[in-house]
Design a protein around this motif. Structure first.
Motif, mmCIF file in Angstrom:
data_model
loop_
_atom_site.group_PDB
_atom_site.id
_atom_site.type_symbol
_atom_site.label_atom_id
_atom_site.label_comp_id
_atom_site.label_asym_id
_atom_site.label_seq_id
_atom_site.Cartn_x
_atom_site.Cartn_y
_atom_site.Cartn_z
ATOM 1 N N LYS A 1 0.809 -1.214 0.000
ATOM 2 C CA LYS A 1 0.000 0.000 0.000
ATOM 3 C C LYS A 1 0.850 1.276 0.000
ATOM 4 C CE LYS A 1 -3.818 -2.198 2.494
ATOM 5 N NZ LYS A 1 -4.664 -2.154 3.716
ATOM 6 N N ALA A 2 2.153 1.115 0.109
ATOM 7 C CA ALA A 2 3.020 2.293 0.257
ATOM 8 C C ALA A 2 3.287 3.001 -1.064
ATOM 9 C CB ALA A 2 4.346 1.882 0.909
ATOM 10 N N GLY A 3 3.309 2.268 -2.143
ATOM 11 C CA GLY A 3 3.673 2.870 -3.427
ATOM 12 C C GLY A 3 5.177 2.824 -3.633
ATOM 13 N N ILE A 4 5.585 2.759 -4.885
ATOM 14 C CA ILE A 4 7.005 2.601 -5.211
ATOM 15 C C ILE A 4 7.849 3.768 -4.693
ATOM 16 C CG2 ILE A 4 8.701 2.380 -7.073
ATOM 17 C CD1 ILE A 4 7.027 -0.092 -6.629
ATOM 18 N N PHE A 5 7.384 4.999 -4.949
ATOM 19 C CA PHE A 5 8.181 6.162 -4.556
ATOM 20 C C PHE A 5 8.404 6.208 -3.046
ATOM 21 C CE2 PHE A 5 8.525 10.545 -3.068
ATOM 22 C CZ PHE A 5 9.610 10.992 -3.821
ATOM 23 N N LEU A 6 7.324 6.081 -2.282
ATOM 24 C CA LEU A 6 7.444 6.141 -0.825
ATOM 25 C C LEU A 6 8.282 4.985 -0.304
ATOM 26 C CD1 LEU A 6 6.712 7.386 1.878
ATOM 27 C CD2 LEU A 6 4.576 6.055 1.849
ATOM 28 N N LYS A 7 8.070 3.801 -0.846
ATOM 29 C CA LYS A 7 8.831 2.640 -0.397
ATOM 30 C C LYS A 7 10.319 2.834 -0.635
ATOM 31 C CE LYS A 7 9.050 -1.214 -2.755
ATOM 32 N NZ LYS A 7 8.708 -2.495 -3.392
ATOM 33 N N ASN A 8 10.675 3.354 -1.804
ATOM 34 C CA ASN A 8 12.091 3.573 -2.102
ATOM 35 C C ASN A 8 12.706 4.621 -1.195
ATOM 36 O OD1 ASN A 8 12.078 1.653 -4.123
ATOM 37 N ND2 ASN A 8 11.716 3.117 -5.769
ATOM 38 N N ARG A 9 11.927 5.665 -0.848
ATOM 39 C CA ARG A 9 12.444 6.708 0.049
ATOM 40 C C ARG A 9 12.675 6.132 1.447
ATOM 41 N NH1 ARG A 9 12.518 8.183 -4.149
ATOM 42 N NH2 ARG A 9 14.633 7.408 -3.760
ATOM 43 N N ILE A 10 11.752 5.300 1.884
ATOM 44 C CA ILE A 10 11.882 4.686 3.208
ATOM 45 C C ILE A 10 13.100 3.777 3.255
ATOM 46 C CG2 ILE A 10 10.829 3.035 4.800
ATOM 47 C CD1 ILE A 10 8.106 4.223 3.997
ATOM 48 N N ILE A 11 13.284 2.975 2.209
ATOM 49 C CA ILE A 11 14.450 2.085 2.151
ATOM 50 C C ILE A 11 15.732 2.902 2.186
ATOM 51 C CG2 ILE A 11 15.716 0.424 0.722
ATOM 52 C CD1 ILE A 11 13.026 -0.450 -0.431
#
Length: 349
Positions: free
Chosen positions: A274-284
């Motif tokens: 549910k996070a989305g690619i952009f948000l997930k990549n920023r979190i990583i």
């Protein structure tokens, strides 16, 4: 179901909620240090101080969460770790990071380098590296203990830790109750005292499933922990006209309850899909840089302070978070750059 099968991980083996926790704890430690840098300067009877008290309380979960994430990783039976790994892989990395950053901060703070200062007058936030090394030293033994123990036996350890580390230390801070710590010390319960409790909490919460009712009770306890920490800190500080900070301790009941509640909240609510690619990549990306950001951030905190920007530059309600965001962004950029250089990536962050 005794063991949780629902953990959502990346194909690389990363766990999404753990990365979310690491990113949140990294920002929280910046907010904490921005707020606490001015906390001791404000009058305890003012609105500004009470605002900083709330920020101080709300972010005290940061170090416990880091420790719980380390416990989750190092006590995981699926991760192969032996004594050789501890002494030739993990401890050298932390020790090199400590020496490097202690040298930089010591030179910056004192205006010149002193060899003894690297070990004795190190910058305040580097204490965490000493703790991590100490925990690493006993990891092989504790891994064997928790991995061969039943769930109830792990809970028994956590119960002992809760009482002898957190309850005793919290109650002993209350006037007229100092004698509780004196009695507790006579039991010599060193095995369950200290930061290892957070280490095992991380393992336990990651490994075992908690039902909805258990989670709700934990969330309620977390809110109560926040209120207890903020209210007691405020009341004692005002009544004594002193900046009283012992209820902020990582070993206070309130901080433990908040930290466990936040860990559980993220574990059961952070969904990679549910996070989305952009948000997930920023979190990583932030999670990967978290250690470097922790180490470097106080340079920028000091720098902004020298430029006249502190939590008290104007109303701290609106000042703390923007200033923390600026410190975090600068720390993140420096960490990204340093991670591109092999030496810094391997030995200093």
């Amino acid at each position: 179901m005794s063991r949780l099968q629902r953990n959502i991980g990346y194909k690389s083996g990363r766990i999404f909620y753990a990365d979310c926790l690491r990113a949140a704890a990294t920002f929280a430690v910046v907010v904490l240090h921005v707020a606490s840098a001015s906390w001791g300067l404000a009058d305890v009877r003012t609105f500004e101080w009470q605002t900083l008290n709330v920020y101080n309380t709300a972010t005290r979960f940061c170090v416990p969460i880091f420790l719980m994430l380390s416990g989750m990783l190092f006590l995981n039976p699926d991760k192969k770790i032996d004594i050789r790994d501890i002494f030739f892989k993990y401890i050298p990395r932390i020790a090199m990071a400590f020496l490097f950053w202690s040298f930089l901060y010591n030179s910056y703070d004192a205006g010149h380098f002193t060899f003894s200062g690297v070990f004795t007058d190190y910058h305040y936030h580097l204490w965490y590296l000493y703790v991590i090394i100490g925990l690493y030293l006993v990891v092989p033994l504790v891994r064997h203990m928790v991995n061969s123990a039943s769930r109830r036996e792990v809970e028994y350890f956590l119960l002992l830790s809760f009482f002898f580390t957190f309850v005793v230390k919290t109650l002993s801070q209350i006037p007229t109750l100092e004698w509780i710590a004196d009695i507790s010390d006579k039991f010599e319960m060193h095995y369950v005292i200290g930061y290892m409790g957070y280490f095992v909490w991380g393992y336990y919460l990651h490994t075992y499933y908690l039902g909805k009712f258990q989670r709700k009770m934990i969330y309620i306890c977390g809110v109560m922990g926040f209120l207890e920490t903020a209210v007691l800190s405020g009341i004692v500080s005002v009544s004594t006209d002193m900046h009283y900070q012992l209820f902020y301790s990582n070993f206070s009941v309130g901080v433990l309850l908040m930290s466990v509640a936040i860990f559980v909240l993220f574990k059961y609510n952070c969904d990679e899909t549910k996070a989305g690619i952009f948000l997930k990549n920023r979190i990583i990306s932030v999670a990967k840089c978290s250690f470097g950001m922790y180490l470097v951030h106080d340079f920028f905190n000091i720098l902004f302070g020298q430029m006249g920007y502190t939590a008290l530059t104007f109303n701290p309600v609106f000042c703390v978070l923007p200033l923390s965001a600026a410190v975090s962004a600068a720390s993140y950029l420096v960490s990204i750059v340093m991670s591109k250089i092999p030496f810094f990536r391997s030995y200093t962050m």
